[in-house]
Design a protein around this motif. Structure first.
Motif, short mmCIF file in Angstrom:
data_model
loop_
_atom_site.label_atom_id
_atom_site.label_comp_id
_atom_site.label_asym_id
_atom_site.label_seq_id
_atom_site.Cartn_x
_atom_site.Cartn_y
_atom_site.Cartn_z
N ALA A 18 31.09 32.03 34.43
CA ALA A 18 31.06 32.46 35.82
C ALA A 18 32.44 32.86 36.30
O ALA A 18 33.44 32.21 35.99
CB ALA A 18 30.51 31.34 36.72
N LYS A 19 32.47 33.94 37.08
CA LYS A 19 33.67 34.36 37.82
C LYS A 19 33.20 35.19 39.01
O LYS A 19 32.54 36.20 38.85
CB LYS A 19 34.62 35.18 36.95
CG LYS A 19 35.87 35.63 37.70
CD LYS A 19 36.80 36.44 36.82
CE LYS A 19 38.04 36.87 37.59
NZ LYS A 19 38.97 37.67 36.74
N ASN A 20 33.54 34.73 40.21
CA ASN A 20 33.12 35.41 41.44
C ASN A 20 31.60 35.63 41.48
O ASN A 20 31.12 36.72 41.76
CB ASN A 20 33.85 36.75 41.59
CG ASN A 20 35.34 36.57 41.84
OD1 ASN A 20 35.75 35.61 42.49
ND2 ASN A 20 36.14 37.48 41.31
N ALA A 44 28.92 24.90 31.88
CA ALA A 44 29.39 26.06 32.64
C ALA A 44 30.90 26.20 32.47
O ALA A 44 31.64 25.22 32.66
CB ALA A 44 29.03 25.92 34.11
N VAL A 45 31.34 27.39 32.10
CA VAL A 45 32.76 27.68 31.97
C VAL A 45 33.09 28.73 33.03
O VAL A 45 32.54 29.82 33.03
CB VAL A 45 33.12 28.22 30.57
CG1 VAL A 45 34.62 28.48 30.46
CG2 VAL A 45 32.67 27.23 29.50
N TYR A 46 33.99 28.39 33.95
CA TYR A 46 34.29 29.28 35.06
C TYR A 46 35.75 29.74 34.99
O TYR A 46 36.63 29.04 34.48
CB TYR A 46 34.02 28.59 36.40
CG TYR A 46 34.88 27.38 36.67
CD1 TYR A 46 36.08 27.49 37.37
CD2 TYR A 46 34.50 26.11 36.23
CE1 TYR A 46 36.88 26.39 37.62
CE2 TYR A 46 35.28 25.01 36.46
CZ TYR A 46 36.47 25.14 37.16
OH TYR A 46 37.26 24.05 37.39
N ALA A 47 35.98 30.93 35.50
CA ALA A 47 37.33 31.46 35.63
C ALA A 47 37.77 31.36 37.09
O ALA A 47 36.94 31.16 37.98
CB ALA A 47 37.38 32.92 35.16
N ARG A 48 39.05 31.50 37.32
CA ARG A 48 39.57 31.43 38.68
C ARG A 48 38.92 32.53 39.52
O ARG A 48 38.97 33.70 39.19
CB ARG A 48 41.09 31.59 38.67
CG ARG A 48 41.76 31.30 40.00
CD ARG A 48 43.26 31.36 39.88
NE ARG A 48 43.76 30.26 39.06
CZ ARG A 48 44.26 30.41 37.83
NH1 ARG A 48 44.31 31.62 37.29
NH2 ARG A 48 44.70 29.37 37.15
N SER A 49 38.30 32.13 40.63
CA SER A 49 37.54 33.06 41.46
C SER A 49 38.12 33.15 42.86
O SER A 49 38.82 32.24 43.33
CB SER A 49 36.07 32.62 41.54
OG SER A 49 35.48 32.57 40.25
N ASP A 51 35.96 33.66 45.42
CA ASP A 51 34.87 33.23 46.30
C ASP A 51 34.61 31.74 46.08
O ASP A 51 35.48 31.01 45.61
CB ASP A 51 33.62 34.08 46.08
CG ASP A 51 33.07 33.96 44.66
OD1 ASP A 51 33.55 33.09 43.90
OD2 ASP A 51 32.16 34.72 44.32
N ASP A 52 33.41 31.27 46.41
CA ASP A 52 33.10 29.83 46.35
C ASP A 52 32.47 29.39 45.03
O ASP A 52 31.83 28.34 44.98
CB ASP A 52 32.15 29.47 47.50
CG ASP A 52 32.84 29.51 48.86
OD1 ASP A 52 34.07 29.34 48.90
OD2 ASP A 52 32.14 29.73 49.87
N THR A 53 32.63 30.17 43.98
CA THR A 53 31.99 29.83 42.71
C THR A 53 32.36 28.43 42.25
O THR A 53 31.48 27.62 41.90
CB THR A 53 32.39 30.85 41.63
OG1 THR A 53 31.92 32.14 41.99
CG2 THR A 53 31.80 30.46 40.28
N GLU A 54 33.65 28.10 42.23
CA GLU A 54 34.07 26.79 41.73
C GLU A 54 33.55 25.67 42.62
O GLU A 54 33.08 24.64 42.12
CB GLU A 54 35.60 26.72 41.65
CG GLU A 54 36.11 25.39 41.10
CD GLU A 54 37.62 25.35 40.94
OE1 GLU A 54 38.15 24.25 40.66
OE2 GLU A 54 38.28 26.41 41.11
N ARG A 55 33.60 25.85 43.92
CA ARG A 55 33.11 24.81 44.84
C ARG A 55 31.62 24.55 44.63
O ARG A 55 31.19 23.39 44.61
CB ARG A 55 33.37 25.23 46.29
CG ARG A 55 32.90 24.20 47.32
CD ARG A 55 33.03 24.72 48.74
NE ARG A 55 32.17 25.88 48.96
CZ ARG A 55 30.86 25.79 49.22
NH1 ARG A 55 30.25 24.60 49.25
NH2 ARG A 55 30.15 26.88 49.43
N ILE A 56 30.85 25.61 44.45
CA ILE A 56 29.41 25.45 44.22
C ILE A 56 29.16 24.70 42.91
O ILE A 56 28.33 23.79 42.85
CB ILE A 56 28.72 26.82 44.21
CG1 ILE A 56 28.77 27.45 45.60
CG2 ILE A 56 27.27 26.69 43.74
CD1 ILE A 56 28.28 28.89 45.64
N LEU A 57 29.88 25.08 41.86
CA LEU A 57 29.70 24.42 40.57
C LEU A 57 30.02 22.93 40.65
O LEU A 57 29.31 22.09 40.09
CB LEU A 57 30.58 25.09 39.51
CG LEU A 57 30.09 26.44 38.99
CD1 LEU A 57 31.15 27.09 38.11
CD2 LEU A 57 28.80 26.27 38.19
#
Length: 259
Positions: A18-20, A44-49, A51-57
């Motif tokens: 996930a990213k943005n 889930a592997v996330y990149a620096r976004s 938007d609120d992607t990291e907060r939601i995860l």
């Protein structure tokens, strides 16, 4: 190497990058959690976004989180190395599975112990609403290419991942095409399946064009590195009439920026 004996029960990891993707990540993971089989690991592997992607995860339960900012291939490698499943099903965070998608993607591994990589044919739902003009245009283009496969949904054995050597980390896209090319040089088989899993194009025209340019640059690099390989020759003959100009432009940009 591929096995010659029957398969025992295989454990499953579903890996999401996930990213943005704040608009879609919650629904993407909800569908994964509710789909059979019930016994599965979700990573889930996330990149620096921005938007609120990291907060939601971080607000979700039952999902193992890791961070990787080096592109899709690197994120997949990070997820695989921090997971346990015998089979890894990869899904991008702007994508949505059907109830039977995970079981459908696992079936070829159960039927043939020499299958190491599974991809999905493209599917575009008819009843999507509240789409932007850019999304409608992209979906129209995708309907023309329904018999092509999607990089947003793919599955592979953990053993295959290590035999092939993982996904490339530069450039930042076309990792699915490059992985499949190296897979052809092993004894593992690849199979395509049909399932009603689909992905949502980026909403803004600018973001979509930027994404398409990045893909074109990466695919041009793949063409350049593997030119003459059966995989690149087959892809060229399938797409030369519609994409040769776009890929030529992408390769020129790639050479300008990186070579």
């Amino acid at each position: 190497m591929p096995k010659d004996v029957g398969e025992q029960a295989m454990s499953l990891t579903v890996l999401v990058t996930a990213k943005n993707n704040a608009e879609t990540i919650r629904e993407c993971l909800r569908r994964i959690q509710q789909a059979p089989p019930s016994s599965k690991e979700i990573v889930a592997v996330y990149a620096r976004s921005t938007d609120d992607t990291e907060r939601i995860l971080r607000g979700l339960t039952g999902v193992k989180l890791f961070m990787d900012n080096e592109g899709t291939g690197s994120a997949i490698n990070t997820g695989v190395l921090n997971s346990k499943g015998d089979i890894i099903i990869y899904i991008e965070a702007h994508s949505f599975i059907a109830d039977d998608t995970l079981l459908t993607m696992m079936q070829p591994f159960k039927e043939d112990p020499n299958v190491g990589y599974v991809v999905c044919y493209r599917y575009v739902p008819n009843n999507l609403r509240n789409l932007s003009t850019a999304q409608r245009v992209m979906n129209l283009w995708r309907r023309i290419r329904l018999n092509s496969t999607m990089g947003q949904f793919r599955a592979f054995r953990r053993e295959t991942f290590f035999d092939v050597g993982g996904f490339w980390t530069f450039p930042r896209a076309a990792d699915d095409m490059e992985f499949a090319t190296r897979l052809m040089d092993t004894k593992w088989k690849m199979k395509a399946v049909r399932t009603k899993a689909w992905d949502l194009p980026r909403r803004s025209l600018y973001t979509m064009l930027r994404h398409e340019l990045e893909d074109s640059c990466s695919e041009s690099c793949w063409f350049h590195l593997y030119w003459g390989h059966p995989a690149t020759l087959r892809e060229y003959h399938l797409r030369r009439n519609s994409l040769v100009i776009l890929h030529a432009l992408g390769f020129l940009v790639f050479r300008r920026l990186f070579l």
